[in-house]
Design a protein around this motif. Structure first.
Motif, PDB file in Angstrom:
ATOM      1  N   PRO A 281      60.270  26.894  57.147  1.00 51.84           N
ATOM      2  CA  PRO A 281      61.514  26.280  57.657  1.00 51.84           C
ATOM      3  C   PRO A 281      61.267  24.920  58.310  1.00 51.84           C
ATOM      4  O   PRO A 281      62.084  24.003  58.176  1.00 51.84           O
ATOM      5  CB  PRO A 281      62.034  27.303  58.675  1.00 51.84           C
ATOM      6  N   ASN A 282      60.143  24.783  59.007  1.00 46.30           N
ATOM      7  CA  ASN A 282      59.798  23.493  59.615  1.00 46.30           C
ATOM      8  C   ASN A 282      59.541  22.440  58.547  1.00 46.30           C
ATOM      9  O   ASN A 282      59.972  21.289  58.667  1.00 46.30           O
ATOM     10  CB  ASN A 282      58.554  23.641  60.485  1.00 46.30           C
ATOM     11  N   VAL A 283      58.833  22.843  57.488  1.00 47.64           N
ATOM     12  CA  VAL A 283      58.531  21.923  56.391  1.00 47.64           C
ATOM     13  C   VAL A 283      59.821  21.441  55.732  1.00 47.64           C
ATOM     14  O   VAL A 283      59.998  20.244  55.463  1.00 47.64           O
ATOM     15  CB  VAL A 283      57.615  22.606  55.360  1.00 47.64           C
ATOM     16  N   LEU A 284      60.745  22.366  55.490  1.00 45.59           N
ATOM     17  CA  LEU A 284      62.012  21.996  54.852  1.00 45.59           C
ATOM     18  C   LEU A 284      62.821  21.060  55.751  1.00 45.59           C
ATOM     19  O   LEU A 284      63.457  20.108  55.269  1.00 45.59           O
ATOM     20  CB  LEU A 284      62.811  23.255  54.522  1.00 45.59           C
ATOM     21  N   ALA A 285      62.805  21.333  57.059  1.00 43.64           N
ATOM     22  CA  ALA A 285      63.542  20.473  57.991  1.00 43.64           C
ATOM     23  C   ALA A 285      62.913  19.075  58.057  1.00 43.64           C
ATOM     24  O   ALA A 285      63.622  18.063  58.080  1.00 43.64           O
ATOM     25  CB  ALA A 285      63.570  21.104  59.381  1.00 43.64           C
ATOM     26  N   LYS A 286      61.599  19.018  58.072  1.00 44.01           N
ATOM     27  CA  LYS A 286      60.923  17.718  58.102  1.00 44.01           C
ATOM     28  C   LYS A 286      61.205  16.934  56.816  1.00 44.01           C
ATOM     29  O   LYS A 286      61.435  15.714  56.854  1.00 44.01           O
ATOM     30  CB  LYS A 286      59.422  17.921  58.281  1.00 44.01           C
ATOM     31  N   GLN A 287      61.209  17.633  55.681  1.00 39.52           N
ATOM     32  CA  GLN A 287      61.490  16.968  54.409  1.00 39.52           C
ATOM     33  C   GLN A 287      62.923  16.440  54.372  1.00 39.52           C
ATOM     34  O   GLN A 287      63.177  15.340  53.873  1.00 39.52           O
ATOM     35  CB  GLN A 287      61.258  17.923  53.238  1.00 39.52           C
ATOM     36  N   GLU A 288      63.857  17.217  54.912  1.00 39.58           N
ATOM     37  CA  GLU A 288      65.253  16.767  54.962  1.00 39.58           C
ATOM     38  C   GLU A 288      65.375  15.504  55.797  1.00 39.58           C
ATOM     39  O   GLU A 288      66.110  14.573  55.430  1.00 39.58           O
ATOM     40  CB  GLU A 288      66.140  17.873  55.535  1.00 39.58           C
ATOM     41  N   ALA A 289      64.653  15.460  56.912  1.00 34.68           N
ATOM     42  CA  ALA A 289      64.662  14.241  57.728  1.00 34.68           C
ATOM     43  C   ALA A 289      64.134  13.059  56.920  1.00 34.68           C
ATOM     44  O   ALA A 289      64.731  11.976  56.914  1.00 34.68           O
ATOM     45  CB  ALA A 289      63.815  14.446  58.984  1.00 34.68           C
ATOM     46  N   PHE A 290      63.029  13.253  56.228  1.00 29.97           N
ATOM     47  CA  PHE A 290      62.439  12.186  55.423  1.00 29.97           C
ATOM     48  C   PHE A 290      63.416  11.689  54.360  1.00 29.97           C
ATOM     49  O   PHE A 290      63.573  10.484  54.151  1.00 29.97           O
ATOM     50  CB  PHE A 290      61.155  12.700  54.764  1.00 29.97           C
ATOM     51  N   GLU A 291      64.089  12.632  53.700  1.00 26.71           N
ATOM     52  CA  GLU A 291      65.014  12.247  52.632  1.00 26.71           C
ATOM     53  C   GLU A 291      66.232  11.517  53.171  1.00 26.71           C
ATOM     54  O   GLU A 291      66.908  10.802  52.416  1.00 26.71           O
ATOM     55  CB  GLU A 291      65.421  13.489  51.837  1.00 26.71           C
ATOM     56  N   GLN A 292      66.520  11.687  54.461  1.00 27.97           N
ATOM     57  CA  GLN A 292      67.618  10.953  55.084  1.00 27.97           C
ATOM     58  C   GLN A 292      67.135   9.692  55.803  1.00 27.97           C
ATOM     59  O   GLN A 292      67.882   9.069  56.545  1.00 27.97           O
ATOM     60  CB  GLN A 292      68.365  11.858  56.062  1.00 27.97           C
ATOM     61  N   GLY A 293      65.870   9.331  55.569  1.00 26.36           N
ATOM     62  CA  GLY A 293      65.327   8.126  56.175  1.00 26.36           C
ATOM     63  C   GLY A 293      65.021   8.255  57.644  1.00 26.36           C
ATOM     64  O   GLY A 293      65.002   7.249  58.371  1.00 26.36           O
ATOM     65  N   CYS A 294      64.772   9.488  58.106  1.00 29.59           N
ATOM     66  CA  CYS A 294      64.514   9.732  59.525  1.00 29.59           C
ATOM     67  C   CYS A 294      63.083  10.217  59.747  1.00 29.59           C
ATOM     68  O   CYS A 294      62.430  10.720  58.829  1.00 29.59           O
ATOM     69  CB  CYS A 294      65.491  10.778  60.069  1.00 29.59           C
ATOM     70  N   PHE A 295      62.640  10.104  60.970  1.00 31.36           N
ATOM     71  CA  PHE A 295      61.292  10.527  61.342  1.00 31.36           C
ATOM     72  C   PHE A 295      61.215  12.022  61.564  1.00 31.36           C
ATOM     73  O   PHE A 295      60.205  12.656  61.253  1.00 31.36           O
ATOM     74  CB  PHE A 295      60.867   9.790  62.620  1.00 31.36           C
ATOM     75  N   GLU A 296      62.262  12.613  62.136  1.00 28.93           N
ATOM     76  CA  GLU A 296      62.197  14.007  62.567  1.00 28.93           C
ATOM     77  C   GLU A 296      63.556  14.676  62.460  1.00 28.93           C
ATOM     78  O   GLU A 296      64.604  14.024  62.563  1.00 28.93           O
ATOM     79  CB  GLU A 296      61.702  14.062  64.018  1.00 28.93           C
ATOM     80  N   SER A 297      63.531  15.993  62.245  1.00 34.61           N
ATOM     81  CA  SER A 297      64.722  16.823  62.367  1.00 34.61           C
ATOM     82  C   SER A 297      64.702  17.506  63.723  1.00 34.61           C
ATOM     83  O   SER A 297      63.678  18.086  64.115  1.00 34.61           O
ATOM     84  CB  SER A 297      64.752  17.894  61.271  1.00 34.61           C
ATOM     85  N   VAL A 298      65.797  17.418  64.444  1.00 42.68           N
ATOM     86  CA  VAL A 298      65.961  18.136  65.701  1.00 42.68           C
ATOM     87  C   VAL A 298      66.902  19.305  65.442  1.00 42.68           C
ATOM     88  O   VAL A 298      67.962  19.142  64.839  1.00 42.68           O
ATOM     89  CB  VAL A 298      66.479  17.202  66.811  1.00 42.68           C
ATOM     90  N   LEU A 299      66.500  20.487  65.894  1.00 41.36           N
ATOM     91  CA  LEU A 299      67.127  21.726  65.467  1.00 41.36           C
ATOM     92  C   LEU A 299      68.109  22.259  66.507  1.00 41.36           C
ATOM     93  O   LEU A 299      67.912  22.103  67.714  1.00 41.36           O
ATOM     94  CB  LEU A 299      66.049  22.765  65.171  1.00 41.36           C
ATOM     95  N   VAL A 300      69.161  22.912  66.003  1.00 37.72           N
ATOM     96  CA  VAL A 300      70.246  23.413  66.845  1.00 37.72           C
ATOM     97  C   VAL A 300      70.438  24.898  66.562  1.00 37.72           C
ATOM     98  O   VAL A 300      70.623  25.315  65.414  1.00 37.72           O
ATOM     99  CB  VAL A 300      71.563  22.665  66.570  1.00 37.72           C
ATOM    100  N   ARG A 301      70.380  25.706  67.625  1.00 35.83           N
ATOM    101  CA  ARG A 301      70.587  27.152  67.518  1.00 35.83           C
ATOM    102  C   ARG A 301      71.652  27.569  68.536  1.00 35.83           C
ATOM    103  O   ARG A 301      71.551  27.239  69.716  1.00 35.83           O
ATOM    104  CB  ARG A 301      69.285  27.902  67.805  1.00 35.83           C
TER     105      ARG A 301
END
Length: 280
Positions: A152-172
């Motif tokens: 899940p961390n890998v997928l979130a990091k990849q999503e950030a990259f594909e959106q031109g961002c450095f990191e994904s910050v997660l919300v629960r």
């Protein structure tokens, strides 16, 4: 100077094939790990990293097979043999090599270590800050364990990259937890705020260093959960991790944070962090 690796008693080349097909880290992600940063040949907060490694192992009922002092000596030996002054050392422990079966096998744990040149962020990234994207936290409920189960961390990091961002910050449950590989902080009216430790976030070692620095500098440090809206409206936002250290965030979900530049509190904390390193 060279990258080096260790696997179950042998120091080997970094590219040597060594992991058996029935290794449980490979088969199940059945293990835990740590990454320790070396500065000028010295490990930063090594005891705290090892304490967390052994805590994570205990949480998944994994016997490491070495005492903490023995593992520390082995890591320092390997780092010294590499000749690297600034390095990232990864240590990984799995439940061992055994025929594939979900039940715990009766075999010794596998221990692997790698030492590679430290990954440095560019001066531009440091001076301009980074952008993040907010995503749902889809991880399991034991994120305090630094386990190998990072899909899940890998997928979130990849999503950030594909959106031109450095990191994904997660919300629960409507609240910020942490980044895919970072802890998250906001600054409002000079007060540093971050989520309290719980099973939903990793007890970051750099997070701990920042907490210590705020105490030394007289900067208010508040541990409380906060909503995405509070992050977007913060005066400053920053991330921490072993490899990122203290890193300013200047935009989130395409919205500018503060004045769009690394803020004064973040800059001060980064400078104090660098002083902490030099004082080792």
């Amino acid at each position: 100077m060279m990258s080096l690796a260790y696997f179950n008693g042998n120091i080997i080349g970094i590219d040597d094939p060594v992991i058996p097909i029935d290794e449980r880290g490979h088969q199940f992600g059945d293990g835990v790990y740590e990454v320790i940063r070396f500065y000028q040949g010295k490990p930063f907060m090594l005891k705290e990293h090892l304490d967390r490694l052994f805590m994570s192992a205990k949480a998944i009922k994994l016997e490491i097979g070495k005492e903490q002092e023995e593992l520390e000596a082995l890591m320092l030996e390997l780092a010294g043999k590499s000749g690297l002054a600034d390095a990232d050392l990864y240590v990984q422990v799995t439940r061992g090599v055994a025929p594939r079966n979900h039940l715990f096998p009766k075999c010794p744990a596998s221990l692997s270590i790698t030492v590679k040149p430290a990954r440095e962020l560019s001066h531009q990234v440091r001076s301009e800050g980074v952008h993040i994207v907010l995503l749902p936290d889809e991880r399991w409920q034991n994120c305090y364990i630094k386990s190998l189960n990072l899909l899940p961390n890998v997928l979130a990091k990849q999503e950030a990259f594909e959106q031109g961002c450095f990191e994904s910050v997660l919300v629960r449950d409507g609240m910020i937890t942490e980044g895919s590989s970072t802890n998250v902080f906001i600054v409002k009216e000079g007060k540093v705020q971050t989520r309290p430790l719980s099973r939903y976030i990793l007890a970051g070692i750099t997070r701990l260093a920042v907490k210590e620095i705020t105490g030394e500098q007289g900067i208010p440090f508040i541990e409380r959960a906060f909503r995405p809206e509070e992050l977007l409206e913060a005066d400053e936002v920053f991330l921490t991790s072993t490899t990122s250290e203290v890193l300013a965030v200047t935009a989130a979900d395409g919205r500018q944070i503060g004045d769009g530049q690394p803020g004064p509190v973040t800059r001060r904390l980064y400078e104090c962090f660098q002083q902490k390193i030099k004082a080792m």
